[in-house]
Design a protein around this motif. Structure first.
Motif, PDB file in Angstrom:
ATOM      1  N   LEU A  94       0.829  -1.206   0.000  1.00 26.32           N
ATOM      2  CA  LEU A  94       0.000   0.000   0.000  1.00 26.32           C
ATOM      3  C   LEU A  94       0.862   1.254   0.000  1.00 26.32           C
ATOM      4  O   LEU A  94       0.620   2.198  -0.764  1.00 26.32           O
ATOM      5  CB  LEU A  94      -0.924  -0.010   1.214  1.00 26.32           C
ATOM      6  N   ILE A  95       1.883   1.268   0.849  1.00 26.06           N
ATOM      7  CA  ILE A  95       2.768   2.435   0.913  1.00 26.06           C
ATOM      8  C   ILE A  95       3.474   2.636  -0.421  1.00 26.06           C
ATOM      9  O   ILE A  95       3.602   3.764  -0.918  1.00 26.06           O
ATOM     10  CB  ILE A  95       3.800   2.257   2.047  1.00 26.06           C
ATOM     11  N   ALA A  96       3.932   1.531  -1.033  1.00 18.68           N
ATOM     12  CA  ALA A  96       4.610   1.639  -2.329  1.00 18.68           C
ATOM     13  C   ALA A  96       3.664   2.218  -3.381  1.00 18.68           C
ATOM     14  O   ALA A  96       4.044   3.087  -4.175  1.00 18.68           O
ATOM     15  CB  ALA A  96       5.130   0.276  -2.769  1.00 18.68           C
ATOM     16  N   GLY A  97       2.412   1.738  -3.390  1.00 16.48           N
ATOM     17  CA  GLY A  97       1.444   2.260  -4.338  1.00 16.48           C
ATOM     18  C   GLY A  97       1.170   3.738  -4.124  1.00 16.48           C
ATOM     19  O   GLY A  97       1.060   4.515  -5.082  1.00 16.48           O
ATOM     20  N   MET A 122      -0.365  11.589   5.638  1.00 11.01           N
ATOM     21  CA  MET A 122      -1.053  11.172   6.860  1.00 11.01           C
ATOM     22  C   MET A 122      -0.599   9.784   7.304  1.00 11.01           C
ATOM     23  O   MET A 122      -0.418   9.521   8.491  1.00 11.01           O
ATOM     24  CB  MET A 122      -2.565  11.182   6.635  1.00 11.01           C
ATOM     25  N   THR A 123      -0.407   8.893   6.325  1.00  9.68           N
ATOM     26  CA  THR A 123       0.064   7.544   6.655  1.00  9.68           C
ATOM     27  C   THR A 123       1.457   7.587   7.261  1.00  9.68           C
ATOM     28  O   THR A 123       1.753   6.890   8.241  1.00  9.68           O
ATOM     29  CB  THR A 123       0.073   6.665   5.388  1.00  9.68           C
ATOM     30  N   ALA A 124       2.324   8.412   6.683  1.00  4.24           N
ATOM     31  CA  ALA A 124       3.687   8.544   7.205  1.00  4.24           C
ATOM     32  C   ALA A 124       3.670   9.106   8.626  1.00  4.24           C
ATOM     33  O   ALA A 124       4.411   8.638   9.505  1.00  4.24           O
ATOM     34  CB  ALA A 124       4.511   9.437   6.288  1.00  4.24           C
ATOM     35  N   LEU A 125       2.802  10.087   8.872  1.00  2.00           N
ATOM     36  CA  LEU A 125       2.702  10.659  10.218  1.00  2.00           C
ATOM     37  C   LEU A 125       2.162   9.636  11.205  1.00  2.00           C
ATOM     38  O   LEU A 125       2.611   9.550  12.344  1.00  2.00           O
ATOM     39  CB  LEU A 125       1.798  11.895  10.190  1.00  2.00           C
TER      40      LEU A 125
END
Length: 253
Positions: free
Chosen positions: A191-194, A239-242
């Motif tokens: 998901l993060i890669a996408g 937001m995901t990174a945070l």
């Protein structure tokens, strides 16, 4: 000179004993540790212990850390997992005696284990909206499920495995406390890669618009939708990174 060396040695070991005791080392271990150090010092020629071992306070700190018992019987463990396999991980460690006692503000599961009478636990997760929570409780409570933590719109439930396994749910030798605190699945990394790929595409589109200038920008619906989608994806990636950074910041608490 010999008397001065003996007095120095005695004072050094007295200070070492005091600091070790303050660090929580049992008295018998302190005595055994001092006997070993004194024996080593005598075999090496009986010199100044501070020259041989360093300052007493520093040596005591090193000994307190290196001789501390392993964390196999730690009672509290904070950890997290992504939503793709959090229930699987909860049940895996619930089988090792870890009972979730809540979810903190960073999304970390606060797990405890009874060192004397550990038992196995099982878990489930429900998507709970404000108006649906009571109906979920009414459905699960008769089967022994009780709420044990909530994160955003997800609520977690636990029950002792003794409800289904009986006496077999008791643990006689639970494994050590895991060294890891974060468990991320391959789906999460995908998901993060996408998101990163889509974010890069959005940035390229924005740069193309900036280079072409507003006068030549045709304002087509497809392009506008592409830009808006790219911006939304970029925001989601941030937001995901945070979220991940906040959870990492809470490790080991």
């Amino acid at each position: 000179m010999s008397g001065h060396v003996d007095e120095t040695t005695g004072g050094y070991f007295d200070e070492l004993a005091v600091v070790l005791a303050e660090a929580g080392m049992p008295a018998d271990r302190v005595r055994a540790m001092l006997d070993d150090l004194a024996g080593y010092l005598a075999e090496s020629g009986g010199g100044d212990p501070e020259e041989e071992f360093g300052p007493a306070a520093e040596l005591a700190r090193e000994l307190a850390v290196t001789s501390a018992p392993p964390a196999a019987d730690a009672r509290t463990w904070r950890w997290t997992a992504d939503l793709f396999h959090d229930v699987k991980t909860l049940n895996e460690y619930g089988a090792q005696g870890w009972e979730v006692d809540g979810v903190d503000g960073k999304g970390l599961f606060i797990s405890v284990r009874d060192p004397e009478n550990p038992q196995q636990w099982e878990y489930r997760r429900e998507l709970v909206s404000p108006g649906r929570r009571q109906s979920v409780l009414d459905l699960l409570t008769p089967d022994g499920w009780e709420p044990c933590g909530r994160w955003v719109c997800f609520e977690y439930f636990k029950r002792p495995k003794a409800a289904s396994l009986g006496p077999a749910a008791e643990l006689t030798a639970p494994p050590r406390t895991p060294r890891r605190n974060i468990f991320l699945s391959p789906k999460f990394y995908a998901l993060i890669a996408g998101l990163l790929v889509l974010t890069a595409v959005a940035l390229v589109l924005l740069l193309q618009v900036a280079e072409a200038g507003l006068d030549t920008f045709d304002g087509s619906l497809d392009t506008i939708l592409g830009l808006l989608t790219g911006m939304a994806v970029s925001a989601l990636a941030v937001m995901t990174a945070l979220w991940l950074a906040a959870r990492r910041h809470g490790r080991g608490r």
